[in-house]
Design an enzyme around this catalytic site. Structure first.
Site, mmCIF file in Angstrom:
data_model
loop_
_atom_site.group_PDB
_atom_site.id
_atom_site.type_symbol
_atom_site.label_atom_id
_atom_site.label_comp_id
_atom_site.label_asym_id
_atom_site.label_seq_id
_atom_site.Cartn_x
_atom_site.Cartn_y
_atom_site.Cartn_z
ATOM 1 N N THR A 278 0.872 -1.183 0.000
ATOM 2 C CA THR A 278 0.000 0.000 0.000
ATOM 3 C C THR A 278 0.904 1.228 0.000
ATOM 4 O O THR A 278 1.574 1.510 0.990
ATOM 5 C CB THR A 278 -0.921 0.008 1.225
ATOM 6 O OG1 THR A 278 -1.759 -1.142 1.191
ATOM 7 C CG2 THR A 278 -1.793 1.253 1.233
ATOM 8 N N LYS B 266 -7.701 1.495 -2.665
ATOM 9 C CA LYS B 266 -7.279 1.109 -1.320
ATOM 10 C C LYS B 266 -7.261 2.311 -0.379
ATOM 11 O O LYS B 266 -7.714 2.234 0.772
ATOM 12 C CB LYS B 266 -5.887 0.464 -1.395
ATOM 13 C CG LYS B 266 -5.243 0.133 -0.036
ATOM 14 C CD LYS B 266 -6.002 -0.953 0.707
ATOM 15 C CE LYS B 266 -5.404 -1.244 2.075
ATOM 16 N NZ LYS B 266 -4.105 -1.925 2.010
ATOM 17 N N LYS C 284 -0.329 5.299 8.603
ATOM 18 C CA LYS C 284 0.345 5.421 7.307
ATOM 19 C C LYS C 284 -0.663 5.567 6.171
ATOM 20 O O LYS C 284 -0.535 6.453 5.312
ATOM 21 C CB LYS C 284 1.218 4.194 7.069
ATOM 22 C CG LYS C 284 1.740 4.055 5.645
ATOM 23 C CD LYS C 284 2.149 2.630 5.341
ATOM 24 C CE LYS C 284 2.126 2.376 3.843
ATOM 25 N NZ LYS C 284 2.399 0.978 3.500
#
Length: 393
Positions: free
Chosen positions: A100, A175, A250
Site C-alpha cells: 500500500t 485502497k 500510514k
C-alpha cells in the site's frame, strides 16, 4: 500449471501469501531482510534466496509486499552496490506490486518496469493477516486489461475477490479511499461505545442494535473494538493486530496526500489522519490493532454527569483554531461558551493537510497547527465534556 514466482517481503502479510502460492504447486523463491521471516518462509516451503536480485533472476512473476513507496522504488531501481529488481529480472517479467503506497509511487514503479521491457501493475490488498493466511484477501488492481488477465490466476490463489479498478494507480486509489472510510468509521464506532458506556448501555445491547440498524459497518461487525460481541475481533486478544495502528496512520497519511494533490475537502478524513498519527506516535498504539483507538478515546473522556450534558461548558477554543468570530451573546459566566455555540474550527482544519514521512515529495509540509491544538486540548464536537488530561488550551 506451476509458475516461477519471486516474492520480495515475507512479513506478516507477504509470508502467508507466499505460503499459499507454494501450497497449490507454484515454485516460490523469496527474500526478506528479517531473519525470522526467512526462517518461517523455509518452514512454509519457500526457497530463500541470498538477495532480492537473486530471488527474481529466474522468475516469471515478481510480487513485492513492502512497507512504503520509498522501499518499493528502491527495490525496483537498486543502487550503486545492489542491482535492482528491474535490472535483475528476465525480459517481459510481470511485476505485481501489492504494497500500500502513494498513487504516484505506484505509477512510477509501473513506468519503470515498462520502460525496462517488463509488465507492471499495482494490486494492494484488504483483509489483514487473517485474510492473507486464509487466502481470502481482496485485491484492488490497477492495470491494463491484458496484464490484469495475466495476473488473475496468481492473485486468485491468494484472494477471494479480485477487482479491476482501472489503469495504473487505480488499485492504490481504491485502497486509499477504502481505508479512509475504515479509519473514520472505527473512530465513530469507538466513540459510540464509549458514549454508550457513559449512558449505561452494555456493549452487547449497543452491538445488537447497531449491527442490525443503520450503524452497521465492518468496523462494528467484524473488527468490533470492545471484547465480547465479536469473539474473533482483536479486542478479545488485548488488541493484538490485526491491522496495526501504525499502518492505519500510514494509510490515512497517504489519503491526506491524495486529498492535498486533488484539492478535495475531506474534514473527517483529515482529522482521522491526525487522530491515528497521535495514536501511533504518542499514545502507544503503533503495535496495537487500530481498534485500540477506543482506549485512547476512553482515557481522554472526562468523568462527568451525562444526565445534563448541556450544562457542561467548554473553555474558549484557541484563537488560532477560530475561523470566524463567535456570535454575539454566546459568552456565558466565566468566559466559557457552550459547545453548541463554539466558533467553527472546521474551516481552519480543512485548509491544512497532514505531514507524513511516507512520501518524500511531502517532506516539507507540516501538520495543521489548528488540528494539533484542537486535539491537544482534547476537544470533542460530539458531546459536551472537559478533558481528563488536565491540559489547558
Amino acid at each position: 500449471m506451476s509458475t516461477r514466482i519471486a516474492f520480495i517481503g515475507l512479513g506478516h502479510m507477504g509470508g502467508p501469501m507466499a505460503a499459499n502460492l507454494v501450497a497449490v504447486g507454484h515454485t516460490v523463491t523469496g527474500f526478506d531482510l528479517v531473519p525470522a521471516a526467512l526462517e518461517q518462509a523455509t518452514i512454509n516451503g519457500i526457497t530463500v534466496a541470498e538477495s532480492a536480485a537473486a530471488a527474481v533472476a529466474d522468475a516469471e512473476v515478481i510480487i513485492t509486499m513492502l512497507p512504503s513507496g520509498r522501499h518499493v522504488l528502491g527495490a525496483y531501481q537498486g543502487d550503486e552496490t545492489t542491482p535492482g529488481l528491474i535490472a535483475s529480472a528476465a525480459p517481459n517479467t510481470l511485476f505485481l506490486e501489492c504494497s500500500t503506497i502513494d498513487v504516484d509511487d505506484a505509477r512510477t514503479a509501473r513506468d519503470l518496469a515498462v520502460a525496462a521491457g517488463h509488465r507492471g501493475l499495482d494490486a494492494p490488498v484488504s483483509g489483514g493477516v487473517g485474510g492473507a493466511t486464509a487466502g481470502t484477501l481482496t485485491f484492488m488492481v490497477g492495470a491494463e486489461a491484458a496484464d490484469f488477465e495475466s495476473a488473475k490466476p496468481v492473485l486468485e490463489v491468494m484472494g477471494a475477490r479480485i477487482v479491476h479498478c482501472g489503469g495504473s494507480g487505480g488499485g492504490q486509489a481504491a485502497k486509499i479511499c477504502n481505508n479512509m472510510i475504515l479509519g473514520v468509521s472505527m473512530i465513530a464506532v469507538s466513540e459510540a461505545f464509549v458514549l454508550g458506556e457513559k449512558l449505561g448501555l452494555t456493549h452487547e445491547a449497543l452491538f445488537d442494535v447497531a449491527s442490525a440498524a443503520s450503524g452497521q459497518c465492518w468496523a462494528l461487525t467484524t473488527n468490533c473494538p470492545v471484547p465480547g460481541p465479536v469473539p474473533t475481533s482483536p479486542a478479545n486478544r488485548d488488541y493484538q493486530p490485526g491491522f496495526a495502528g501504525a499502518l492505519m496512520a500510514k494509510d490515512l497519511g497517504l489519503a491526506v496526500n491524495a486529498l492535498e494533490s486533488t484539492g478535495v475537502s475531506a474534514e473527517l478524513g483529515t482529522l482521522a489522519a491526525a487522530i491515528y498519527r497521535r495514536f501511533a506516535e504518542e499514545d502507544g498504539g503503533s503495535g496495537q490493532d487500530f481498534s485500540g483507538i477506543i482506549n485512547t478515546i476512553r482515557a481522554n473522556s472526562a468523568v462527568t454527569n451525562y444526565a445534563t450534558p448541556h450544562s457542561c461548558q467548554y473553555p474558549a477554543l484557541p484563537s488560532s483554531c477560530v475561523s470566524r468570530p463567535a456570535s454575539a451573546g454566546t459568552a456565558t459566566s466565566g468566559g466559557k461558551t457552550p459547545i453548541s455555540r463554539q466558533p467553527s474550527i472546521w474551516g481552519t482544519i480543512s485548509s491544512h493537510r497532514l505531514s507524513t514521512s511516507v512520501s518524500p515529495r511531502r517532506k516539507g509540509t507540516s501538520i495543521s497547527r489548528a488540528i494539533d491544538q484542537a486535539w491537544n486540548a482534547r476537544y470533542t464536537l460530539t458531546c459536551c465534556r472537559y478533558s481528563a488530561s488536565g491540559k489547558s488550551p
